[in-house]
Motif scaffolding. Structure first.
Motif, short mmCIF file in Angstrom:
data_model
loop_
_atom_site.label_atom_id
_atom_site.label_comp_id
_atom_site.label_asym_id
_atom_site.label_seq_id
_atom_site.Cartn_x
_atom_site.Cartn_y
_atom_site.Cartn_z
N ASP A 1 -1.13 43.77 -18.33
CA ASP A 1 -1.57 45.16 -18.19
C ASP A 1 -2.18 45.38 -16.81
O ASP A 1 -3.28 44.91 -16.51
CB ASP A 1 -2.61 45.47 -19.27
CG ASP A 1 -2.89 46.95 -19.40
OD1 ASP A 1 -2.91 47.65 -18.37
OD2 ASP A 1 -3.10 47.43 -20.53
N HIS B 1 4.90 42.61 -14.12
CA HIS B 1 5.70 41.56 -14.74
C HIS B 1 6.00 40.48 -13.72
O HIS B 1 5.86 40.67 -12.51
CB HIS B 1 7.00 42.11 -15.35
CG HIS B 1 7.98 42.63 -14.34
ND1 HIS B 1 7.81 43.82 -13.67
CD2 HIS B 1 9.15 42.12 -13.88
CE1 HIS B 1 8.83 44.03 -12.85
NE2 HIS B 1 9.66 43.01 -12.96
N TRP C 1 9.79 48.01 -20.90
CA TRP C 1 8.35 48.10 -20.70
C TRP C 1 8.01 49.26 -19.76
O TRP C 1 8.86 49.77 -19.02
CB TRP C 1 7.76 46.80 -20.19
CG TRP C 1 8.12 46.40 -18.78
CD1 TRP C 1 7.48 46.74 -17.62
CD2 TRP C 1 9.21 45.55 -18.39
NE1 TRP C 1 8.09 46.16 -16.54
CE2 TRP C 1 9.15 45.42 -16.99
CE3 TRP C 1 10.21 44.88 -19.10
CZ2 TRP C 1 10.08 44.65 -16.27
CZ3 TRP C 1 11.14 44.12 -18.38
CH2 TRP C 1 11.06 44.00 -17.00
N ASP C 2 6.74 49.66 -19.82
CA ASP C 2 6.21 50.75 -19.03
C ASP C 2 5.88 50.23 -17.64
O ASP C 2 4.86 49.54 -17.44
CB ASP C 2 4.97 51.32 -19.71
CG ASP C 2 4.42 52.57 -19.02
OD1 ASP C 2 4.75 52.79 -17.84
OD2 ASP C 2 3.63 53.29 -19.65
N ASN C 3 6.70 50.56 -16.67
CA ASN C 3 6.54 50.06 -15.30
C ASN C 3 5.40 50.74 -14.56
O ASN C 3 4.97 50.26 -13.51
CB ASN C 3 7.87 50.28 -14.55
CG ASN C 3 7.86 49.72 -13.16
OD1 ASN C 3 7.59 48.55 -12.94
ND2 ASN C 3 8.14 50.57 -12.17
N GLY D 1 2.76 48.97 -24.45
CA GLY D 1 3.41 49.14 -23.16
C GLY D 1 4.74 48.45 -23.05
O GLY D 1 5.41 48.54 -22.01
N TRP D 2 5.20 47.78 -24.12
CA TRP D 2 6.49 47.09 -24.09
C TRP D 2 7.02 46.94 -25.51
O TRP D 2 6.28 47.05 -26.49
CB TRP D 2 6.37 45.72 -23.43
CG TRP D 2 5.49 44.74 -24.19
CD1 TRP D 2 4.14 44.64 -24.12
CD2 TRP D 2 5.92 43.73 -25.10
NE1 TRP D 2 3.69 43.63 -24.96
CE2 TRP D 2 4.77 43.05 -25.56
CE3 TRP D 2 7.17 43.33 -25.58
CZ2 TRP D 2 4.83 42.00 -26.47
CZ3 TRP D 2 7.23 42.27 -26.50
CH2 TRP D 2 6.07 41.62 -26.93
N LEU E 1 14.64 44.05 -23.53
CA LEU E 1 13.19 44.22 -23.34
C LEU E 1 12.96 45.47 -22.52
O LEU E 1 13.56 45.63 -21.45
CB LEU E 1 12.61 42.99 -22.63
CG LEU E 1 11.14 43.07 -22.20
CD1 LEU E 1 10.22 43.16 -23.41
CD2 LEU E 1 10.77 41.85 -21.34
N TYR F 1 10.32 53.28 -16.84
CA TYR F 1 10.62 52.12 -17.69
C TYR F 1 11.60 51.18 -16.98
O TYR F 1 12.48 51.63 -16.24
CB TYR F 1 11.24 52.55 -19.03
CG TYR F 1 10.33 53.39 -19.88
CD1 TYR F 1 9.13 52.88 -20.37
CD2 TYR F 1 10.65 54.71 -20.19
CE1 TYR F 1 8.29 53.65 -21.15
CE2 TYR F 1 9.81 55.48 -20.98
CZ TYR F 1 8.63 54.95 -21.45
OH TYR F 1 7.78 55.73 -22.21
N LEU G 1 5.72 51.19 -27.15
CA LEU G 1 5.55 51.52 -25.73
C LEU G 1 4.25 52.27 -25.50
O LEU G 1 3.59 52.08 -24.46
CB LEU G 1 6.74 52.35 -25.24
CG LEU G 1 8.04 51.58 -25.00
CD1 LEU G 1 9.19 52.56 -24.73
CD2 LEU G 1 7.90 50.62 -23.82
N LEU H 1 4.54 39.60 -18.93
CA LEU H 1 4.00 40.95 -18.83
C LEU H 1 2.48 40.90 -18.88
O LEU H 1 1.90 40.09 -19.60
CB LEU H 1 4.51 41.82 -19.98
CG LEU H 1 6.03 41.95 -20.13
CD1 LEU H 1 6.37 42.60 -21.47
CD2 LEU H 1 6.63 42.75 -18.98
N LEU I 1 2.41 48.29 -16.62
CA LEU I 1 2.45 46.84 -16.69
C LEU I 1 3.00 46.22 -15.41
O LEU I 1 3.90 46.75 -14.77
CB LEU I 1 3.35 46.38 -17.85
CG LEU I 1 2.99 46.83 -19.26
CD1 LEU I 1 3.90 46.14 -20.27
CD2 LEU I 1 1.53 46.56 -19.59
#
Length: 248
Positions: free
Chosen positions: A113, A228, A221-223, A25-26, A219, A93, A21, A111, A226
């Motif tokens: 960046d 999506h 990820w850093d919201n 980032g995921w 899954l 997240y 993460l 996803l 990132l």
């Protein structure tokens, strides 16, 4: 777009997931780590945040009435976005726990960046200065929550990126059928945002990664970092459960 399909690199420890993460980032949490009970595991990443309907989890599976809209409970593709842009701050997240993955070859979570997207499209300062009124209905056609905020802000000195292809094109994070048919009815007519929405499609094609989450895995990820999106699928049995987590 890169396609992630190597299940062997799924994380088997929380420490491994947190490291990914920080760097990527995921991360994919293995079925063994999730153990079909994601709630205790997720406490090690943050606190669960109520979603638009007030519940702590949201079932991402096809439901009647959403056949024509880009919505989580449809089979349709969904454009680039970050979750809950009307929240202050948005959840740190996002987690998708896969109950049953689509067997049709679609339904990937893509996803990309968002901070890199900002740097390539005018620089971070441009996004810090561009205020947008985000409108998010809990489901298509219902009244939405509004908040006006720059596309790029910060929380505890860390950047927070907000983005919504649907809002920029159709005026709502969850647009109605009418807005899709006649985009001029959209509440937001900022053509610079329409250009950003189109640019995000190209950015995903060039720099995105597609993840087909295995059954039983999750899954995360850093919201804040990132964007999506989701590809269309035809399998009506696809079922994931979504969680939003606040920073620890």
């Amino acid at each position: 777009m890169k396609y992630h399909h190597d299940h062997s690199i799924s994380c088997h420890t929380v420490e491994q997931a947190k490291e990914l993460l920080q760097t990527l980032g995921w991360a994919v949490l293995s079925p063994e780590l999730v153990a079909d009970r994601p709630e205790p595991l997720l406490k090690q990443f943050g606190s669960t945040v109520p979603q638009y309907d007030g519940n702590l989890q949201w079932e991402v599976r096809p439901a009647p009435g959403f056949e024509k809209v880009p919505y989580s409970q449809s089979k349709n593709g969904i454009g680039a976005h970050t979750e809950a842009p009307v929240y202050s701050p948005p959840p740190k997240y996002v987690v998708l726990h896969c109950r049953r993955q689509a067997r049709c070859g679609g339904g990937q979570t893509m996803l990309a960046d968002g901070l890199q997207f900002c740097k390539e499209h005018g620089g971070l300062q441009r996004f810090r200065q561009h205020e947008v009124t985000f409108v998010a209905a809990p489901s298509p056609g219902r009244p939405g929550t509004r908040v006006t905020v720059p596309l790029l802000t910060s929380h505890h000195n860390d950047p927070v990126f907000r983005f919504s292809y649907n809002l920029f094109k159709y005026g709502d994070v969850n647009p109605s059928e009418d807005a899709l048919v006649d985009p001029q009815t959209a509440l937001n007519r900022d053509f610079e945002l329409v250009e950003l929405a189109n640019a995000a499609e190209e950015f995903f094609d060039r720099s995105g990664i597609a993840v087909l989450v295995p059954d039983g895995a999750a899954l995360i990820w850093d919201n804040h970092r990132l964007m999506h999106s989701r590809s269309r699928f035809d399998d009506p049995q696809r079922h994931l459960t979504r969680y939003w987590l606040s920073p620890q």
